[in-house]
Design a protein around this motif. Structure first.
Motif, PDB file in Angstrom:
ATOM      1  N   ARG A  78      10.648  -5.003  -8.118  1.00 16.34           N
ATOM      2  CA  ARG A  78      11.519  -5.542  -9.173  1.00 16.34           C
ATOM      3  C   ARG A  78      10.740  -6.488 -10.091  1.00 16.34           C
ATOM      4  O   ARG A  78      10.935  -6.482 -11.298  1.00 16.34           O
ATOM      5  CB  ARG A  78      12.692  -6.301  -8.572  1.00 16.34           C
ATOM      6  N   ARG A  79       9.883  -7.296  -9.499  1.00 22.49           N
ATOM      7  CA  ARG A  79       9.165  -8.305 -10.281  1.00 22.49           C
ATOM      8  C   ARG A  79       7.935  -7.774 -11.003  1.00 22.49           C
ATOM      9  O   ARG A  79       7.607  -8.223 -12.091  1.00 22.49           O
ATOM     10  CB  ARG A  79       8.735  -9.457  -9.366  1.00 22.49           C
ATOM     11  N   HIS A  80       7.218  -6.837 -10.363  1.00 16.92           N
ATOM     12  CA  HIS A  80       5.906  -6.442 -10.890  1.00 16.92           C
ATOM     13  C   HIS A  80       5.804  -4.990 -11.332  1.00 16.92           C
ATOM     14  O   HIS A  80       4.789  -4.596 -11.903  1.00 16.92           O
ATOM     15  CB  HIS A  80       4.820  -6.757  -9.854  1.00 16.92           C
ATOM     16  N   GLY A  81       6.837  -4.209 -11.067  1.00 18.66           N
ATOM     17  CA  GLY A  81       6.845  -2.832 -11.549  1.00 18.66           C
ATOM     18  C   GLY A  81       6.534  -1.805 -10.487  1.00 18.66           C
ATOM     19  O   GLY A  81       5.906  -2.082  -9.469  1.00 18.66           O
ATOM     20  N   TRP A  82       7.004  -0.606 -10.754  1.00 18.90           N
ATOM     21  CA  TRP A  82       6.854   0.531  -9.851  1.00 18.90           C
ATOM     22  C   TRP A  82       5.858   1.519 -10.447  1.00 18.90           C
ATOM     23  O   TRP A  82       5.713   1.617 -11.663  1.00 18.90           O
ATOM     24  CB  TRP A  82       8.230   1.171  -9.676  1.00 18.90           C
ATOM     25  N   HIS A  83       5.195   2.265  -9.572  1.00 19.47           N
ATOM     26  CA  HIS A  83       4.154   3.189 -10.007  1.00 19.47           C
ATOM     27  C   HIS A  83       4.209   4.464  -9.162  1.00 19.47           C
ATOM     28  O   HIS A  83       4.635   4.432  -8.010  1.00 19.47           O
ATOM     29  CB  HIS A  83       2.788   2.511  -9.842  1.00 19.47           C
ATOM     30  N   GLN A  84       3.746   5.561  -9.723  1.00 22.43           N
ATOM     31  CA  GLN A  84       3.652   6.836  -9.003  1.00 22.43           C
ATOM     32  C   GLN A  84       2.216   7.334  -9.020  1.00 22.43           C
ATOM     33  O   GLN A  84       1.468   7.048  -9.960  1.00 22.43           O
ATOM     34  CB  GLN A  84       4.542   7.887  -9.672  1.00 22.43           C
ATOM     35  N   GLY A  85       1.864   8.086  -7.982  1.00 19.27           N
ATOM     36  CA  GLY A  85       0.568   8.769  -7.954  1.00 19.27           C
ATOM     37  C   GLY A  85      -0.504   8.079  -7.136  1.00 19.27           C
ATOM     38  O   GLY A  85      -1.315   8.740  -6.502  1.00 19.27           O
ATOM     39  N   THR A  86      -0.559   6.785  -7.156  1.00 21.78           N
ATOM     40  CA  THR A  86      -1.521   6.003  -6.367  1.00 21.78           C
ATOM     41  C   THR A  86      -0.805   4.745  -5.892  1.00 21.78           C
ATOM     42  O   THR A  86       0.294   4.439  -6.343  1.00 21.78           O
ATOM     43  CB  THR A  86      -2.751   5.594  -7.210  1.00 21.78           C
ATOM     44  N   TYR A  87      -1.440   4.013  -4.981  1.00 20.44           N
ATOM     45  CA  TYR A  87      -0.822   2.776  -4.490  1.00 20.44           C
ATOM     46  C   TYR A  87      -0.519   1.810  -5.627  1.00 20.44           C
ATOM     47  O   TYR A  87       0.508   1.162  -5.640  1.00 20.44           O
ATOM     48  CB  TYR A  87      -1.735   2.063  -3.489  1.00 20.44           C
ATOM     49  N   TYR A  88      -1.458   1.699  -6.561  1.00 23.57           N
ATOM     50  CA  TYR A  88      -1.311   0.740  -7.658  1.00 23.57           C
ATOM     51  C   TYR A  88      -1.590   1.428  -8.990  1.00 23.57           C
ATOM     52  O   TYR A  88      -2.357   2.383  -9.053  1.00 23.57           O
ATOM     53  CB  TYR A  88      -2.278  -0.433  -7.491  1.00 23.57           C
ATOM     54  N   ALA A  89      -1.008   0.885 -10.032  1.00 23.05           N
ATOM     55  CA  ALA A  89      -1.222   1.442 -11.360  1.00 23.05           C
ATOM     56  C   ALA A  89      -2.707   1.430 -11.695  1.00 23.05           C
ATOM     57  O   ALA A  89      -3.366   0.400 -11.575  1.00 23.05           O
ATOM     58  CB  ALA A  89      -0.435   0.634 -12.397  1.00 23.05           C
ATOM     59  N   THR A  90      -3.217   2.580 -12.101  1.00 17.06           N
ATOM     60  CA  THR A  90      -4.642   2.690 -12.399  1.00 17.06           C
ATOM     61  C   THR A  90      -5.010   1.996 -13.701  1.00 17.06           C
ATOM     62  O   THR A  90      -6.179   1.673 -13.908  1.00 17.06           O
ATOM     63  CB  THR A  90      -5.074   4.170 -12.463  1.00 17.06           C
ATOM     64  N   ASN A  91      -4.028   1.747 -14.558  1.00 13.35           N
ATOM     65  CA  ASN A  91      -4.341   1.059 -15.812  1.00 13.35           C
ATOM     66  C   ASN A  91      -4.328  -0.469 -15.659  1.00 13.35           C
ATOM     67  O   ASN A  91      -4.629  -1.184 -16.600  1.00 13.35           O
ATOM     68  CB  ASN A  91      -3.383   1.492 -16.929  1.00 13.35           C
ATOM     69  N   ALA A  92      -3.984  -0.959 -14.445  1.00 12.39           N
ATOM     70  CA  ALA A  92      -4.030  -2.403 -14.199  1.00 12.39           C
ATOM     71  C   ALA A  92      -5.481  -2.796 -13.929  1.00 12.39           C
ATOM     72  O   ALA A  92      -6.204  -2.069 -13.241  1.00 12.39           O
ATOM     73  CB  ALA A  92      -3.163  -2.767 -13.001  1.00 12.39           C
ATOM     74  N   PRO A  93      -5.929  -3.911 -14.458  1.00 12.32           N
ATOM     75  CA  PRO A  93      -7.308  -4.346 -14.189  1.00 12.32           C
ATOM     76  C   PRO A  93      -7.550  -4.521 -12.692  1.00 12.32           C
ATOM     77  O   PRO A  93      -6.636  -4.874 -11.941  1.00 12.32           O
ATOM     78  CB  PRO A  93      -7.410  -5.695 -14.904  1.00 12.32           C
ATOM     79  N   ALA A  94      -8.765  -4.268 -12.255  1.00 11.60           N
ATOM     80  CA  ALA A  94      -9.107  -4.366 -10.836  1.00 11.60           C
ATOM     81  C   ALA A  94      -8.836  -5.755 -10.281  1.00 11.60           C
ATOM     82  O   ALA A  94      -8.530  -5.905  -9.098  1.00 11.60           O
ATOM     83  CB  ALA A  94     -10.567  -3.981 -10.621  1.00 11.60           C
ATOM     84  N   ASP A  95      -8.933  -6.774 -11.116  1.00  8.69           N
ATOM     85  CA  ASP A  95      -8.697  -8.137 -10.640  1.00  8.69           C
ATOM     86  C   ASP A  95      -7.235  -8.566 -10.766  1.00  8.69           C
ATOM     87  O   ASP A  95      -6.884  -9.703 -10.477  1.00  8.69           O
ATOM     88  CB  ASP A  95      -9.606  -9.132 -11.362  1.00  8.69           C
ATOM     89  N   CYS A  96      -6.361  -7.648 -11.165  1.00  2.98           N
ATOM     90  CA  CYS A  96      -4.932  -7.954 -11.282  1.00  2.98           C
ATOM     91  C   CYS A  96      -4.362  -8.164  -9.876  1.00  2.98           C
ATOM     92  O   CYS A  96      -4.462  -7.283  -9.017  1.00  2.98           O
ATOM     93  CB  CYS A  96      -4.197  -6.807 -11.976  1.00  2.98           C
ATOM     94  N   LEU A  97      -3.785  -9.326  -9.645  1.00  7.31           N
ATOM     95  CA  LEU A  97      -3.255  -9.655  -8.323  1.00  7.31           C
ATOM     96  C   LEU A  97      -1.910  -9.013  -8.040  1.00  7.31           C
ATOM     97  O   LEU A  97      -1.524  -8.847  -6.883  1.00  7.31           O
ATOM     98  CB  LEU A  97      -3.149 -11.176  -8.171  1.00  7.31           C
ATOM     99  N   THR A  98      -1.182  -8.653  -9.085  1.00 12.95           N
ATOM    100  CA  THR A  98       0.161  -8.110  -8.910  1.00 12.95           C
ATOM    101  C   THR A  98       0.375  -6.861  -9.760  1.00 12.95           C
ATOM    102  O   THR A  98       1.208  -6.849 -10.667  1.00 12.95           O
ATOM    103  CB  THR A  98       1.223  -9.179  -9.254  1.00 12.95           C
ATOM    104  N   PRO A  99      -0.352  -5.786  -9.466  1.00 17.01           N
ATOM    105  CA  PRO A  99      -0.176  -4.570 -10.263  1.00 17.01           C
ATOM    106  C   PRO A  99       1.115  -3.852  -9.892  1.00 17.01           C
ATOM    107  O   PRO A  99       1.636  -4.017  -8.781  1.00 17.01           O
ATOM    108  CB  PRO A  99      -1.384  -3.725  -9.842  1.00 17.01           C
ATOM    109  N   PRO A 100       1.651  -3.042 -10.802  1.00 20.30           N
ATOM    110  CA  PRO A 100       2.745  -2.163 -10.413  1.00 20.30           C
ATOM    111  C   PRO A 100       2.288  -1.323  -9.214  1.00 20.30           C
ATOM    112  O   PRO A 100       1.112  -0.956  -9.115  1.00 20.30           O
ATOM    113  CB  PRO A 100       2.962  -1.293 -11.647  1.00 20.30           C
ATOM    114  N   ALA A 101       3.207  -1.046  -8.295  1.00 22.77           N
ATOM    115  CA  ALA A 101       2.830  -0.366  -7.053  1.00 22.77           C
ATOM    116  C   ALA A 101       3.834   0.729  -6.709  1.00 22.77           C
ATOM    117  O   ALA A 101       4.968   0.724  -7.198  1.00 22.77           O
ATOM    118  CB  ALA A 101       2.768  -1.382  -5.905  1.00 22.77           C
TER     119      ALA A 101
END
Length: 148
Positions: free
Chosen positions: A27-50
Motif C-alpha cells: 500500500r505504501r510503496h507500490g506493487w510490482h509484477q515479474g520480479t521481486y522488485y521493480a527493475t526501474n527502481a534504483p539499486a540503492d532504493c530502500l523501498t522499491p515497489p514489490a
C-alpha cells in the motif's frame, strides 16, 4: 523497578503479522509484477515497489533482499511459512489452474509467483489476498487474540 521485576516480553511476530506487514508495504510503496522488485527502481532504493513475495521478504528481513537464501536460518523458515500460508489461502480461495493444450492439469496448486504475475491481477487483489490469508491464519491459530 525492583531487581526481581520482570519487564513484559514482546509477543512473537506471527506469520499473520508478516502478511499484514507485506500488505501495508505494498500500500505504501507500490506493487510490482515479474520480479521481486521493480527493475526501474534504483539499486540503492530502500523501498522499491514489490511483488507479493518480495513484500513478504521485506517484512521478514526489514530490508530489500536480492535473494532470500541469504537470510539466516530462522528468518528463512519464517519467510517460507508466510509464503506457504499465502499459497494455502490462494489454493482454497483464488486458485489458478493451468491446463495444457490437451486439457490436462499442469499445476495443482496456486503459486503466489504466477498468481501475482497474472496479467489480469491488480494491486488491490494482491493486498486483499495477503490480508485475508492473515485473517485465516489468525482464525486457525488464535483464541481470543492469544496464540494457541
Amino acid at each position: 523497578m525492583k531487581a526481581t521485576h520482570q519487564p513484559p516480553t514482546l509477543a512473537p511476530v506471527t506469520p499473520a503479522d508478516l502478511l499484514r506487514m507485506a500488505a501495508l508495504y505494498l500500500r505504501r510503496h507500490g506493487w510490482h509484477q515479474g520480479t521481486y522488485y521493480a527493475t526501474n527502481a534504483p539499486a540503492d532504493c530502500l523501498t522499491p515497489p514489490a511483488c507479493a513475495v518480495g513484500a513478504i521478504g521485506i517484512a521478514c528481513a526489514g530490508h530489500r533482499l536480492d535473494h532470500f537464501y541469504g537470510l539466516d536460518l530462522d528468518t528463512q523458515v519464517t519467510f517460507r511459512q508466510a509464503v506457504g500460508i499465502l499459497t494455502t489461502y490462494l489454493d482454497g480461495c483464488l486458485p489458478i489452474c493451468f491446463v495444457d493444450e490437451d486439457g490436462f492439469l499442469v499445476e495443482e496448486h496456486t503459486s503466489p509467483y504466477s498468481w501475482n504475475d497474472d496479467p489480469d491481477r491488480t494491486a488491490e487483489q494482491v493486498i486483499t489476498a495477503l490480508e485475508k490469508a492473515a485473517d485465516e491464519w489468525d482464525r486457525l491459530h488464535t483464541e481470543g487474540g492469544e496464540n494457541r
